[in-house]
Design an enzyme around this catalytic site. Sequence first.
Site, PDB file in Angstrom:
ATOM      1  N   ASN A 158     -17.161  77.317 128.730  1.00 48.18           N
ATOM      2  CA  ASN A 158     -18.600  77.369 127.958  1.00 48.18           C
ATOM      3  C   ASN A 158     -18.498  76.452 126.579  1.00 48.18           C
ATOM      4  O   ASN A 158     -19.434  77.127 125.086  1.00 48.18           O
ATOM      5  CB  ASN A 158     -19.325  78.724 127.600  1.00 48.18           C
ATOM      6  CG  ASN A 158     -19.845  78.732 128.927  1.00 48.18           C
ATOM      7  OD1 ASN A 158     -19.932  77.899 130.181  1.00 48.18           O
ATOM      8  ND2 ASN A 158     -19.882  80.706 129.143  1.00 48.18           N
TER       9      ASN A 158
ATOM     10  N   GLY B  14     -18.638  65.459 125.866  1.00 50.50           N
ATOM     11  CA  GLY B  14     -17.148  66.369 125.270  1.00 50.50           C
ATOM     12  C   GLY B  14     -16.303  66.753 126.552  1.00 50.50           C
ATOM     13  O   GLY B  14     -17.183  65.942 127.659  1.00 50.50           O
TER      14      GLY B  14
ATOM     15  N   GLY C   3     -29.723  67.907 124.102  1.00 53.17           N
ATOM     16  CA  GLY C   3     -29.214  66.970 123.629  1.00 53.17           C
ATOM     17  C   GLY C   3     -27.792  66.625 124.339  1.00 53.17           C
ATOM     18  O   GLY C   3     -27.426  67.448 125.030  1.00 53.17           O
TER      19      GLY C   3
ATOM     20  N   LYS D 112     -30.603  71.177 132.854  1.00 51.52           N
ATOM     21  CA  LYS D 112     -29.953  72.096 133.317  1.00 51.52           C
ATOM     22  C   LYS D 112     -31.165  73.281 134.393  1.00 51.52           C
ATOM     23  O   LYS D 112     -31.989  73.103 133.116  1.00 51.52           O
ATOM     24  CB  LYS D 112     -29.305  73.078 131.882  1.00 51.52           C
ATOM     25  CG  LYS D 112     -28.552  74.931 132.781  1.00 51.52           C
ATOM     26  CD  LYS D 112     -27.554  75.347 132.360  1.00 51.52           C
ATOM     27  CE  LYS D 112     -27.716  76.994 131.645  1.00 51.52           C
ATOM     28  NZ  LYS D 112     -26.953  77.117 131.184  1.00 51.52           N
TER      29      LYS D 112
ATOM     30  N   ASP E 177     -20.662  85.631 126.635  1.00 54.02           N
ATOM     31  CA  ASP E 177     -20.771  84.961 127.913  1.00 54.02           C
ATOM     32  C   ASP E 177     -19.097  83.665 127.253  1.00 54.02           C
ATOM     33  O   ASP E 177     -19.205  82.885 128.122  1.00 54.02           O
ATOM     34  CB  ASP E 177     -20.990  84.800 129.021  1.00 54.02           C
ATOM     35  CG  ASP E 177     -20.355  83.808 130.133  1.00 54.02           C
ATOM     36  OD1 ASP E 177     -19.047  84.786 130.826  1.00 54.02           O
ATOM     37  OD2 ASP E 177     -20.848  83.428 130.669  1.00 54.02           O
TER      38      ASP E 177
HETATM   39  N1  LIG Z   1     -26.008  69.371 127.048  1.00 55.11           N
HETATM   40  C1  LIG Z   1     -24.617  69.068 127.486  1.00 55.11           C
HETATM   41  N2  LIG Z   1     -24.266  67.856 127.563  1.00 55.11           N
HETATM   42  C2  LIG Z   1     -23.093  67.484 128.026  1.00 55.11           C
HETATM   43  N3  LIG Z   1     -22.563  68.383 129.327  1.00 55.11           N
HETATM   44  C3  LIG Z   1     -23.390  69.253 128.917  1.00 55.11           C
HETATM   45  C4  LIG Z   1     -24.535  69.850 128.055  1.00 55.11           C
HETATM   46  N4  LIG Z   1     -25.195  71.729 128.686  1.00 55.11           N
HETATM   47  C5  LIG Z   1     -23.840  71.478 129.937  1.00 55.11           C
HETATM   48  N5  LIG Z   1     -23.184  70.079 130.570  1.00 55.11           N
HETATM   49  C6  LIG Z   1     -22.455  70.821 131.835  1.00 55.11           C
HETATM   50  O1  LIG Z   1     -22.502  71.044 132.639  1.00 55.11           O
HETATM   51  C7  LIG Z   1     -21.819  72.516 132.446  1.00 55.11           C
HETATM   52  C8  LIG Z   1     -22.653  73.918 133.191  1.00 55.11           C
HETATM   53  O2  LIG Z   1     -23.434  73.740 132.110  1.00 55.11           O
HETATM   54  P1  LIG Z   1     -23.573  75.509 131.493  1.00 55.11           P
HETATM   55  O3  LIG Z   1     -21.973  75.569 131.309  1.00 55.11           O
HETATM   56  O4  LIG Z   1     -24.465  75.769 130.508  1.00 55.11           O
HETATM   57  O5  LIG Z   1     -23.599  75.844 133.339  1.00 55.11           O
HETATM   58  P2  LIG Z   1     -23.077  77.069 133.710  1.00 55.11           P
HETATM   59  O6  LIG Z   1     -24.355  78.414 134.241  1.00 55.11           O
HETATM   60  O7  LIG Z   1     -22.129  77.157 133.036  1.00 55.11           O
HETATM   61  O8  LIG Z   1     -22.927  76.680 135.010  1.00 55.11           O
HETATM   62  P3  LIG Z   1     -21.589  76.506 136.025  1.00 55.11           P
HETATM   63  O9  LIG Z   1     -22.019  78.064 136.456  1.00 55.11           O
HETATM   64  O10 LIG Z   1     -22.741  75.066 137.194  1.00 55.11           O
HETATM   65  O11 LIG Z   1     -20.748  75.624 135.659  1.00 55.11           O
HETATM   66  C9  LIG Z   1     -21.275  72.043 131.405  1.00 55.11           C
HETATM   67  O12 LIG Z   1     -19.825  73.189 131.385  1.00 55.11           O
HETATM   68  C10 LIG Z   1     -20.734  70.389 130.601  1.00 55.11           C
HETATM   69  O13 LIG Z   1     -20.057  70.263 131.784  1.00 55.11           O
HETATM   70 MG   LIG Z   2     -21.316  77.400 132.018  1.00 49.51          MG
END
Ligand SMILES: Nc1ncnc2c1ncn2[C@@H]1O[C@H](COP(=O)(O)OP(=O)(O)OP(=O)(O)O)[C@@H](O)[C@H]1O
Ligand SMILES: [Mg+2]
Length: 217
Positions: free
Chosen positions: A154, A114, A110, A44, A149
């Site tokens: 999330n 999902g 990891g 990320k 949040d």
């Molecule tokens: N460990 C993980 N395994 C699988 N998918 C993940 C994982 N972490 C994040 N994701 C995927 O990436 C997306 C975005 O991650 P996250 O919610 O942490 O960041 P965000 O700040 O909300 O990013 P964005 O605004 O681009 O959605 C998640 O909704 C999920 O689909």
């Molecule tokens: Mg998110």
Amino acid sequence: MPRFLRAGAEGCSRGAQPEPCGGGEGVPRCTVGVTPGGRLVAVKVHRVGRTSFRGTRRVRVYVADKRHTSWLYQSRLAARSEFEALNILWKAGVAVPEPLDWNRHVVVTGYVEGVELSEVPELEDPKGVLDRVLVEVEKAFKAGVVHGDLSEYNVLVTEGEGVVLIDWPQWFSSTHPQAELYLRRDVENVASFFRRKYGVEVDPEALAEEFLRRVRG
Ligand SMILES: Nc1ncnc2c1ncn2[C@@H]1O[C@H](COP(=O)(O)OP(=O)(O)OP(=O)(O)O)[C@@H](O)[C@H]1O
Ligand SMILES: [Mg+2]
């Protein structure tokens, strides 16, 4: 494997090159990669100030020092903050991705097989899924962490309708003066989603009230 999980897996290529997994418009926020040992990881890249907000206002508590407001500096703080929360939560047995490493504005965890709760077409037991989310929120609070949040974006739903809570950079300590406010909002957010989308009979405000009373002990 349920259809929605297969669809999710297809969205994330398992090739040697990192591929987008989930998330925002334009520049991918999260990619799936493979370690030399063959492990799937989520990479990320934090971009504070360059993100889509998706409705929920994000409170960037980790930007306390106004002198350092370059996006890279803020993004680095966000990555460090998220990694710190994940370490606490993972050790406490909360259902979160396993924190593996962070560097600059990047966090590696990891990979979780999902689908975002917001994208899941149907659930066999919506009330059960809501309850599972609340169990994890309670465990997190007791470990000292409030998400801040939490929403259908999330929460990842795994095979067998398990849940994994993601996206923690804006977390609050459970002892923060506003912790209860954010905890209440997190609980109301998810409860409202389940009522709206799945018709779960729940009063989000009353549920949050009862939840707070219970976790306060
Ligand atoms: N460990 C993980 N395994 C699988 N998918 C993940 C994982 N972490 C994040 N994701 C995927 O990436 C997306 C975005 O991650 P996250 O919610 O942490 O960041 P965000 O700040 O909300 O990013 P964005 O605004 O681009 O959605 C998640 O909704 C999920 O689909
Ligand atoms: Mg998110």
